[in-house]
Design an enzyme around this catalytic site. Structure first.
Site, PDB file in Angstrom:
ATOM      1  CE  LYS A  33      -4.057   1.737   2.536  1.00 40.06           C
ATOM      2  NZ  LYS A  33      -4.993   1.451   3.639  1.00 40.06           N
ATOM      3  CB  SER A 108      -8.246   3.115   2.441  1.00 38.82           C
ATOM      4  OG  SER A 108      -7.437   2.631   3.508  1.00 38.82           O
ATOM      5  CB  SER A 132      -8.416  -0.020   5.235  1.00 44.27           C
ATOM      6  OG  SER A 132      -9.258   1.081   5.118  1.00 44.27           O
TER       7      SER A 132
END
Ligand code: GLN
Length: 436
Positions: A33, A108, A132
């Protein structure tokens, strides 16, 4: 590997891909990420304000993956600074669901789940502040684990909410979670909140009993309900004792989370003023406060601004006791509600998300509070700092994946990892059909 950039053109799972796709000499490939710092690639957290930021160090989790023989092939697209449930708040490409590119990957860590679903044998690092990892794992039909808070060092993680952020893993193969969680786990002198607990790994501890809070089933879609109910039957056939329970306090977790997470985020974002990290090209003829204001107005997205306002308000003298301090008390109650269940049961079991991945046109019509509410099942374990696992458990009428979430007590990742592997042998997982 040659088709990776092409695949990315269609699905936008990477906001940045390495130029060097040579894989010789590496044991495995991974992605991370884009809120985890990496030496050889830009780290922008899905935000224009960090454009051009090239960290001089690797996050500990990335460093440990590299030392284990991994090659970092890209940084995954994400909601700006982790603010979102659908990855639509990403400034550098919105990841598209591998089962239907008109739909969201979740957020996310949407890009991390998308890469895990699209690339065979891939493992990606995700981060969960309020669900997330589980949310996108569920929408993309893959396995995701967000371990106990403190299990994985947060050094090199660009903070969203420091007391909540948990780094974890996403893959279509649950054995990869078992293989790589010990790699990234453990005490790190660079993060004083990281803990020296014994390494997680399957040691024969199984989930023998699971409690389903009845409140969790109140607002779920018909498709989620039917997949979840048939999964309960499968669980029973696996020898898991499933019972219904009540956790009335869980409904306060989501509002408390948004107060605490926004409060922490609003202080964390204070450092982005156009003087360090990323963009520094504001109008230098302005007075300093005008410079900061114009810079932040221009380069923060709408959701980041909303969180700054919300968080600053919740922490203000005069309001602090009513919001921030109260939310901290709610947090303690949420932890004790879980502990009570764990006194007689190994796991709390719910669907992961109340619906399957929505279409982008549906998301654009959602009010902010509506999208915050979608997190009501994934936020509570995150608020409690407990490990949470999402496994695929069904598909809706249109073939979109549905996920099931298991939460265990602090440091009890072993039975979750064992469960993920056992579940894979009884559940027929579908892979997306990909046409680059
Ligand atoms: N949807 C939640 C939020 O916007 C969760 C985000 C996260 O875990 N990073 O805060």
């Amino acid at each position: 590997m040659a088709s990776l950039p092409k695949l990315n053109e269609k699905y936008s799972m990477f906001s940045c891909i390495t130029d060097d796709l040579e894989t010789k000499g590496f044991r495995f490939l991974f992605s991370a990420k884009d809120n985890l710092t990496s030496k050889d690639m830009e780290t922008r957290c899905g935000s224009r304000i960090l454009e051009g930021y090239r960290p001089v160090f690797d996050a500990t989790a990335i460093d440990r993956m590299r030392k284990a023989g991994g090659k970092l092939i890209g940084k995954n697209s994400m909601d700006e600074f982790g603010f979102g449930t659908f990855s639509t708040n990403s400034a550098f490409g919105v990841p598209k669901n591998p089962f239907d590119p008109e739909r969201s990957c979740g957020g996310s860590s949407g890009g991390s789940a998308c890469a895990a679903a699209l690339i065979d044998g891939h493992i990606s690092l995700g981060v969960s502040t309020g669900g997330s990892i589980c949310c996108p794992a569920s929408f993309c039909g893959v396995y995701g684990i967000a371990p106990t808070y403190g299990r994985v060092s947060r050094y090199g993680l660009i903070d969203y909410g420091n007391s909540l952020d948990k780094i974890g893993l996403i893959s279509s193969d649950p054995n990869k979670l078992t293989e790589f969680l010990p790699v990234i786990s453990g005490k790190d002198p660079k993060d004083p909140t990281s803990c020296a607990q014994p390494e997680p790994g399957p040691k024969g501890r199984k989930i023998r009993s699971a409690a389903v809070p009845k409140e969790a089933l109140e607002s779920i879609s018909k498709d989620v309900r039917s997949s979840f109910e048939s999964s309960l039957e499968t669980l029973k056939s696996m020898g898991v004792d499933v019972k219904l329970t009540e956790m009335p306090f869980l409904k306060y977790a989501m509002p408390a989370y948004y107060v605490l997470a926004s409060s922490e985020a609003s202080t964390n974002l204070a450092r982005y003023v156009g003087m360090r990290y990323g963009r520094q090209d504001g109008d230098l003829t302005l007075k300093f406060d005008d410079y900061f204001a114009s810079f932040r107005s221009e380069y923060f997205g709408d959701e980041a601004k909303r969180r700054i306002l919300l968080g600053t308000y919740a922490r203000m003298a005069g309001f602090r006791d009513r919001y921030y301090a109260k939310a901290l008390k709610v947090r303690l109650h949420v932890i004790s509600s879980y502990k009570k269940v764990f006194a007689g049961c190994d796991a709390v079991l719910t669907p992961t998300m109340p619906f399957a991945a929505p279409r982008f046109d549906e998301i654009s019509k959602m009010a902010p509070v509506e999208s915050y509410s979608a997190d009501y099942l994934t936020v509570p374990p995150n608020l409690a700092g407990m490990p949470q696992l999402s496994v695929p458990c069904g598909y809706d009428g249109g073939g979109m994946p549905i996920g099931m979430q298991l939460v265990t007590d602090h440091w009890a990742e072993d039975p979750l990892l064992t469960f993920a592997a056992d579940w894979e042998s009884v559940f027929e997982t579908r892979r997306p059909e990909v046409s680059p």
